[in-house]
Design an enzyme around this catalytic site. Structure first.
Site, mmCIF file in Angstrom:
data_model
loop_
_atom_site.group_PDB
_atom_site.id
_atom_site.type_symbol
_atom_site.label_atom_id
_atom_site.label_comp_id
_atom_site.label_asym_id
_atom_site.label_seq_id
_atom_site.Cartn_x
_atom_site.Cartn_y
_atom_site.Cartn_z
ATOM 1 N NE ARG A 278 41.434 46.747 33.917
ATOM 2 C CZ ARG A 278 40.960 47.324 34.958
ATOM 3 N NH1 ARG A 278 40.403 48.479 34.856
ATOM 4 N NH2 ARG A 278 41.032 46.732 36.134
ATOM 5 C CE LYS B 95 44.681 49.022 35.739
ATOM 6 N NZ LYS B 95 44.707 49.225 37.200
ATOM 7 C CG ASP C 170 35.936 47.994 27.207
ATOM 8 O OD1 ASP C 170 36.755 47.701 28.111
ATOM 9 O OD2 ASP C 170 35.160 48.954 27.290
ATOM 10 N N GLY C 171 39.046 46.103 27.094
ATOM 11 C CA GLY C 171 40.439 46.541 27.141
ATOM 12 C C GLY C 171 40.602 48.031 27.415
ATOM 13 N NE ARG D 142 49.611 48.763 36.725
ATOM 14 C CZ ARG D 142 48.667 47.999 37.222
ATOM 15 N NH1 ARG D 142 47.913 48.418 38.211
ATOM 16 N NH2 ARG D 142 48.470 46.788 36.748
ATOM 17 C CG ASP E 56 44.095 38.708 40.086
ATOM 18 O OD1 ASP E 56 43.509 38.223 41.070
ATOM 19 O OD2 ASP E 56 43.591 39.576 39.366
HETATM 20 P P1 AMP Z 1 41.450 43.704 38.195
HETATM 21 O O1 AMP Z 1 40.077 44.123 38.589
HETATM 22 O O2 AMP Z 1 42.263 44.854 37.697
HETATM 23 O O3 AMP Z 1 42.196 42.968 39.242
HETATM 24 O O4 AMP Z 1 41.254 42.759 36.927
HETATM 25 C C1 AMP Z 1 40.846 41.428 36.979
HETATM 26 C C2 AMP Z 1 40.937 40.799 35.615
HETATM 27 O O5 AMP Z 1 39.947 41.351 34.725
HETATM 28 C C3 AMP Z 1 42.276 41.020 34.902
HETATM 29 O O6 AMP Z 1 42.567 39.872 34.165
HETATM 30 C C4 AMP Z 1 41.984 42.198 34.008
HETATM 31 O O7 AMP Z 1 42.870 42.255 32.921
HETATM 32 C C5 AMP Z 1 40.553 41.909 33.572
HETATM 33 N N1 AMP Z 1 39.840 43.133 33.167
HETATM 34 C C6 AMP Z 1 39.347 44.084 33.986
HETATM 35 N N2 AMP Z 1 38.759 45.074 33.286
HETATM 36 C C7 AMP Z 1 38.869 44.752 31.985
HETATM 37 C C8 AMP Z 1 38.457 45.374 30.746
HETATM 38 N N3 AMP Z 1 37.800 46.544 30.718
HETATM 39 N N4 AMP Z 1 38.763 44.734 29.599
HETATM 40 C C9 AMP Z 1 39.408 43.564 29.598
HETATM 41 N N5 AMP Z 1 39.815 42.931 30.711
HETATM 42 C C10 AMP Z 1 39.560 43.515 31.902
HETATM 43 MG MG MG Z 2 44.328 43.238 38.867
#
Ligand code: AMP
Ligand code: MG
Length: 495
Positions: A88, A108, A120-121, A171, A247
């Site tokens: 996303r 984002k 959903d991105g 960001r 990550d």
């Molecule tokens: P994070 O919680 O930001 O560390 O995200 C963990 C993983 O989940 C990453 O690969 C994000 O890109 C993916 N991700 C989190 N929220 C979404 C969303 N709403 N749509 C698509 N991918 C997501």
């Molecule tokens: Mg992350």
């Protein structure tokens, strides 16, 4: 309009996927960081909210942008996922700021990417405001962190546990390369790509390492040092990241991904806020150990580049990992010495800090208020007279029971009397002990208000956290610890 120079887009195809933001229905500007934009050399008219909303929602691409999603893998709560990537987030490109530093500009919540999996991105308004406040607070506190450039309401709804208003966050980061980026290629045994990535990171973040005989090893060492220092500084302000997955750990040493992060109110070393951290893996006190664990995952990726002889590579990497503890300890003690006004070093300083923390834990003392009151006390001590007694009473008020705290005060005053320069000690404390942190209950409050259509608490809190070491009477309410009924028990990722 944006002086783009997109180095990441020039890396081989396996590093990223080209993707365009998906336009949103009704972009409305919520916040724009004009000062940061200026520092980045972005030619934007801060008064043209419509244009800013169009750009920072992804509806209009600034010329020269080469939007892409970065590939990465990662350990999430200890479990390896070989393909995560920006699901996303969309990198618009890079600019070189006024200080000569290359920066990523990333949206984002601007729509799905090839890495979105079932997501959903998109992003919801609450987490966007949270990241805005938290990242700006960290920057103002002097902690390396990604920055907030803009927030735009999308005019659309996103489906989470319930339907919520959507938003897009922009960001700025020194880069978005993470340990997971290395893991992505290591998992595919792509040593060429790893080599390219090491060169890229050294070039971009640590050019002084270029001449090293073993650049991959030198990089590992430097990243370990940066992370040790970063986590020491987190602990110094009571910060709990909440999702220290590999990550979410940058190679630049910046704090990234303000998901369920939270600040301590009362001092409790095993404190966890995040609803998804059921085992307490990312508790306040576990953070240095987890940082070291994450560095070990980076080390594994780098082994083939450290030495052709595997045994030699392992020995060299292990030496780095073992030095992490001492490095962290020194950084941590440096941070807490500063909090106690100690510019010099004495043998008993570690015990002095530990004794205070132990009294604070027993007394359930508020972390931030305790150190700030100690700062006021040091100042009152220097002035003498009634002020001194008053400041002492205020300090002790924070402790139940306070016998231990009273005994500790005598030891500390004694130690402080051996500092060569009293005004410098007080100044040191003023720089190390903020009056204002983004308290969880205040963050929740501003999100609730925003969901009800009122953004003024967001803007007021943003102003308050932007000058955290000063005493501004108008922001007094932001200093206060939560009342029992205001206490936040859980925080959520809100993705
Ligand atoms: P994070 O919680 O930001 O560390 O995200 C963990 C993983 O989940 C990453 O690969 C994000 O890109 C993916 N991700 C989190 N929220 C979404 C969303 N709403 N749509 C698509 N991918 C997501
Ligand atoms: Mg992350």
């Amino acid at each position: 309009m944006f002086p783009f120079d997109n180095s990441y887009a020039r890396l081989p195809e396996s590093f990223h996927a080209s993707v365009y933001p998906e336009p949103v229905e009704g972009p409305v500007l919520i916040a724009f960081n004009a000062q940061l934009a200026q520092h980045l050399g972005l030619d934007l008219d801060a008064s043209d909210a419509g244009r800013l909303a169009a750009i920072f929602s992804g509806n209009v691409l600034p010329p020269g942008a080469e939007p892409l999603a970065m590939a990465y893998a990662g350990h999430q709560f200890g479990n390896f996922v070989p393909r995560l990537g920006d699901g996303r987030a969309i990198l618009l490109g890079e600019v070189v700021d006024a200080g000569g530093k290359r920066c990523d500009i990333q949206l984002k919540g601007a729509g799905p990417t090839p890495f979105s999996r079932r997501g959903d991105g998109r992003a919801a308004l609450g987490p966007v405001l949270r990241e805005y406040i938290l990242s700006e607070a960290m920057a103002a506190l002097g902690i390396p962190a990604t920055r907030a450039l803009a927030a735009v309401a999308s005019g659309e709804r996103v489906q989470r546990e319930r339907m919520l208003p959507g938003a897009v966050f922009t960001r700025v980061a020194a880069s978005h390369v993470r340990i997971g980026t290395f893991q992505f290629f290591a998992a595919r045994s792509d040593t060429d790509a790893l080599k390219t990535l090491v060169d890229y990171v050294i070039d971009r973040h640590y050019p002084d390492l270029k001449a090293e005989e073993k650049p991959a090893l030198a990089l590992l060492q430097r990243v370990a040092e940066r992370q040790a220092e970063l986590v020491a500084r987190w602990l110094g302000i009571g910060f709990i990241h909440g999702v220290m997955n590999t990550d979410n750990m940058t190679l630049s040493g910046e704090t990234i991904d303000f998901g369920p992060c939270a600040f301590l109110d009362e001092y409790e070393p095993m404190k966890v806020f995040s609803s998804i951290d059921q085992q307490g893996r990312y508790a306040y006190r576990n953070q240095p150990g987890i940082a070291q664990w994450n560095i070990a995952r980076l080390a594994e990726c780098l082994l083939p580049l450290i030495d052709a002889d595997e045994e030699q590579a392992v020995t060299a990497a292990n030496a780095v990992l073992q030095s992490f503890g001492a490095h962290f300890q020194a950084a941590w003690l440096g941070v807490f010495r500063g909090k106690l006004g100690l510019a010099t070093q004495e043998d008993g300083d570690d015990e002095l800090v530990q004794a205070l923390l132990s009294a604070m834990q027993d007394g359930r003392a508020d972390f931030t208020l305790t150190f700030r009151r100690l700062t006021d006390l040091a100042q009152a001590d220097a002035a003498g007279g009634d002020a001194r007694l008053q400041a002492e009473a205020v300090f002790l008020e924070g402790f139940m029971p306070w016998e231990k705290a009273e005994a500790w005060l005598a030891t500390w005053r004694n130690r402080l009397s051996r500092e060569p320069d009293a005004p410098a000690s007080i100044a040191l404390m003023r720089r190390a002990n903020p009056a204002i942190i983004p308290r969880n209950h205040r963050v929740e409050e501003l999100i609730a208000a925003a969901l009800a259509g009122d953004l003024s608490p967001f803007h007021r809190m943003l102003a308050a956290v932007s000058d955290p070491y000063a005493d501004h009477a108008e922001f007094d309410a932001y200093r206060e610890a939560p009342k029992d009924e205001e206490r936040v028990l859980r925080t959520f990722c809100g993705t």
